[in-house]
Design an enzyme around this catalytic site. Structure first.
Site, PDB file in Angstrom:
ATOM      1  NE  ARG A 199      15.205  33.920 -64.946  1.00  0.00           N
ATOM      2  CZ  ARG A 199      15.490  32.790 -65.564  1.00  0.00           C
ATOM      3  NH1 ARG A 199      16.494  32.740 -66.408  1.00  0.00           N
ATOM      4  NH2 ARG A 199      14.814  31.693 -65.316  1.00  0.00           N
ATOM      5  CG  HIS A 254      20.293  33.335 -61.961  1.00  0.00           C
ATOM      6  ND1 HIS A 254      19.715  34.032 -62.995  1.00  0.00           N
ATOM      7  CD2 HIS A 254      20.177  32.019 -62.272  1.00  0.00           C
ATOM      8  CE1 HIS A 254      19.266  33.165 -63.908  1.00  0.00           C
ATOM      9  NE2 HIS A 254      19.525  31.944 -63.497  1.00  0.00           N
ATOM     10  CD  GLU A 313      31.787  36.360 -65.589  1.00  0.00           C
ATOM     11  OE1 GLU A 313      33.019  36.230 -65.379  1.00  0.00           O
ATOM     12  OE2 GLU A 313      31.062  35.425 -65.985  1.00  0.00           O
ATOM     13  CG  PHE A 350      29.452  34.900 -61.897  1.00  0.00           C
ATOM     14  CD1 PHE A 350      30.075  34.311 -60.805  1.00  0.00           C
ATOM     15  CD2 PHE A 350      28.524  34.157 -62.608  1.00  0.00           C
ATOM     16  CE1 PHE A 350      29.773  33.004 -60.438  1.00  0.00           C
ATOM     17  CE2 PHE A 350      28.225  32.847 -62.244  1.00  0.00           C
ATOM     18  CZ  PHE A 350      28.848  32.267 -61.158  1.00  0.00           C
ATOM     19  CB  SER A 399      20.469  32.707 -67.874  1.00  0.00           C
ATOM     20  OG  SER A 399      20.737  31.419 -68.269  1.00  0.00           O
ATOM     21  NE  ARG A 437      17.169  28.947 -62.416  1.00  0.00           N
ATOM     22  CZ  ARG A 437      16.188  28.053 -62.412  1.00  0.00           C
ATOM     23  NH1 ARG A 437      15.238  28.119 -61.507  1.00  0.00           N
ATOM     24  NH2 ARG A 437      16.159  27.085 -63.303  1.00  0.00           N
ATOM     25  CG  ASP A 466      22.631  26.309 -60.425  1.00  0.00           C
ATOM     26  OD1 ASP A 466      22.770  25.132 -60.800  1.00  0.00           O
ATOM     27  OD2 ASP A 466      22.391  27.248 -61.192  1.00  0.00           O
TER      28      ASP A 466
END
Ligand SMILES: Cc1ncc(C[n+]2csc(CCOP(=O)(O)OP(=O)(O)O)c2C)c(N)n1
Ligand SMILES: [Mg+2]
Lengths: 303, 327
Positions: B23, B122, B71, B96, B50, B180, B130
């Site tokens: 990322r 992610h 989104e 998402f 993020s 991530r 998570d």
């Protein structure tokens, strides 16, 4: 339901303090997770689980229970901590939060833990599920149903369009057994809500969709209890309680800072407290709050 | 042995190796692309840091749109901006976007065939604590099935930087899958990267087994190849960063030469790279294929290391499965 004595209110405040301590301890042990929303909603959760809801930790599946649908699943630490203190599972299990093999998944997983009504984390789908549950209940039990559906939502979460689709349907169906609670803490990940995506006038938005709106201080135990009673007495409309809360409430050093949204003690912003002291400071500040409540109880006993 | 043409860093098997999340490579690439082309714009749904979009947002505040947590709308807003000549890059977690907003992407971006880029961070179990709700394991499947779409899974941060720049130059919808977690930086500026090309990165004559892989799991596949080679097995590894359009020529060429085929990915076993390769080979060069990935299950909370091990796609798991398969 009866009105609560001052002593009972103080006991609820102590309970919320226990829950906040558990939130700090479990998040610190996990090394990741969401502090601000979890601490901020501890009072709402305490009132629901210890004074308002019809539920039984020993019989989590009992048919006539009220349902609590946590839509903003990232505040799972407050849900888990409240459930543990209510007797759903041992308090020490909270230290397994977010660990491999734990029943306490980073975001709630319905089939992992008895007492969870749904899985969440992806924002915006809880209210639709609560609406579905309420519609199903009214199909079977009709208007006289005494079962309540409590759906908890984040304010940033309200950005998601799906909420407004559900809000429309609930208004259309006049679901008076549906009680939504918005955690109005004015923060989301990237900043303050009114900078990222303004929500105001929020009350008027709900009113326009035919909801009954209660707006209040989300940390006042007596007020919260009364608000839920008021909500239960409303007919012909779904109810939303816009609960104004302080992000990270209870830990002064973390309060009102959006950067605590997704950081656990030990990994949060350092301008007020250094990382290695964050857990210790949080527990100390919560202890001071506890001291004040105990002092209040002493004075009550004298009266 | 390592293919010289890969131009990897000097010693990819060194004990200490620089790590960076893919990322982050995206963030750098977007900034570079944005400097070159003023039509490039970025959108983000309350995950600016993020997704590393903040680098671009800081430099070009007037070309950045904070859409809030929306989104589905974001995908179609990007479509609208593309229709007006912008080149929008829109980012969120892969779960998402393209997860939640799949139909908006299908109709308003791919069916319209507009020039918008979907950035899903992610992905995979490497998301860690998570848990399952945030671990996208189906995103390759749902994007590669859409007509007009290009799907890229970069193997490290530098590859992600290049993929972003190439995506900006490519006219049409592109999905870039990011992660991530920090992972080893093994490629260099010289490492080739073209959309639609697969790259043999570990080569041998007449291999006993050819392993196709994509994403940052490639590093562990290379470690496995090294171990197998030391055990006198002949291995070829082909990096397939573009899942769609697939480099069928390179894939068939290598499959023909090889006794056995393995695919490795951080994704469901069905629908991803393994499926894409199986589809091609079943038509043009039928072979038995061992597909390694997550086997029809959701992820869960844990450290990335624990989760890779649990799903049998860490170094040890991949090695054991391949050894058993080629025995
Ligand atoms: C569909 C979806 N998009 C994005 C996210 C990432 N995310 C998690 S929490 C959050 C902010 C939520 O804000 P709010 O509901 O106000 O929660 P608070 O920060 O107050 O705890 C975001 C964007 C998500 N979980 N789900
Ligand atoms: Mg909030």
């Amino acid at each position: 339901m009866i009105s609560l004595t001052d002593r009972k209110i103080a006991d609820l405040e102590l309970k919320a303090n226990d829950i906040r301590v558990s939130i700090i301890e479990s998040l610190a042990a996990a090394g990741s997770g969401h502090t601000a929303g979890s601490l901020g909603m501890a009072d709402v959760f305490t009132v629901l689980y210890f004074a308002v809801m019809n539920h039984d930790p020993k019989k989590p599946n009992k048919e006539d229970r009220d349902r609590l649908i946590l839509s903003n699943g990232h505040i799972a630490p407050v849900l888990y901590s409240t459930m543990a203190h209510a007797g759903y599972f041992p308090v020490k299990e909270l230290l397994t939060l977010r660990k491999f093999g734990s029943r306490l998944q980073g975001h709630p997983h319905r089939t992992s833990l008895p007492g969870l009504e749904t899985s969440s984390g992806p924002l915006g789908s809880g209210l639709s599920q609560a609406v579905g549950m309420t519609i199903a209940e009214e199909m079977d039990a009709g208007e006289i149903s005494n079962k309540f559906f409590y759906c908890l939502l984040g304010d940033g979460e309200l950005n998601e369009g799906q909420n407004w689709e559900a809000i429309m349907l609930a208004g259309k169906k006049r679901l008076h057994n549906l009680i939504a609670v918005v955690d109005r803490n004015n923060i989301q990940i990237d900043g303050n809500t009114e900078d990222i995506m303004p929500l105001e006038p929020l009350r008027e938005k709900f009113l326009a969709f035919n909801w009954h709106v209660i707006e209040m201080d989300g940390h006042n135990m007596r007020g919260l209890y009364q608000a839920f009673l008021d909500a239960q007495s409303v007919a012909e409309k779904p109810i939303v309680i816009i609960a104004h809360t302080i992000p990270s409430k209870g830990v002064l050093s973390f309060q009102r800072d959006y950067r605590w949204h997704g950081a656990p003690p030990g990994k949060g912003p350092e301008d007020r407290v250094k990382k290695d002291k964050q857990k210790e400071v949080a527990l100390k500040e919560l202890k001071e709050v506890r001291g004040e409540i105990e002092e209040k109880i002493k004075n009550l006993n004298k009266e | 042995m390592l293919n010289k043409d890969s131009h990897f860093i000097k010693d990819i098997f060194a004990k200490e190796i620089k790590e960076e999340a893919t990322r982050v490579g995206y963030g750098k690439g977007l900034l570079e692309a944005g400097e070159k082309n003023k039509n490039i714009v970025a959108l983000c749904a309350d995950l600016t840091e993020s997704t590393s979009t903040h680098l671009f947002a800081k430099k070009f505040p007037h070309r950045f749109v904070q859409v809030g947590i929306t989104e589905q709308s974001m995908a179609s807003v990007a479509s609208g901006m593309a229709a007006m000549g912008k080149v929008p890059f829109f980012s969120s977690y892969a779960m998402f976007s393209p997860g939640r907003n799949w139909e908006q992407i299908r109709t308003t971006i791919c069916y319209n065939d507009v020039n918008a880029k979907i950035i899903g961070s992610h992905s995979g179990v490497s998301v860690g604590p998570d848990g399952a709700t945030h671990q996208a394991l189906e995103d390759i499947a749902i994007t590669r099935v859409i007509p007009n779409m290009t799907v890229i899974v970069p193997s490290d941060s530098e590859a992600a930087r290049k993929a972003t720049i190439k995506a900006a130059e490519h006219n049409g919808p592109v999905y870039i899958r990011l992660a991530r977690e920090k992972t080893p930086l093994i490629t260099t500026e010289k490492t080739p990267f073209e959309i639609g090309k697969a790259y043999p990165v570990w080569v041998t004559e007449k291999p006993d087994v050819t392993i196709f892989s994509c994403g940052d799991i490639l590093f562990n596949v290379l470690r496995v190849a090294k171990t197998l080679t030391e055990k006198n097995k002949k291995v070829t590894v082909v990096n397939v960063p573009t899942i769609k359009p697939l480099d069928t020529k390179t894939i068939i060429e290598h499959a023909k030469n090889s006794q056995k085929i393995v695919t490795v990915e951080e994704h469901q076993r069905s629908g991803g790279l393994g499926s894409a390769i199986s589809e091609v080979l079943s038509e043009s060069c039928p072979k038995q294929i061992l597909r390694l990935g997550v086997d029809d299950s959701f992820g869960e909370s844990g450290t990335p290391t624990e989760l890779f091990k649990h799903h049998g796609i860490d170094y040890d798991g991949i090695l054991a499965s391949v050894e058993k398969y080629i025995k």
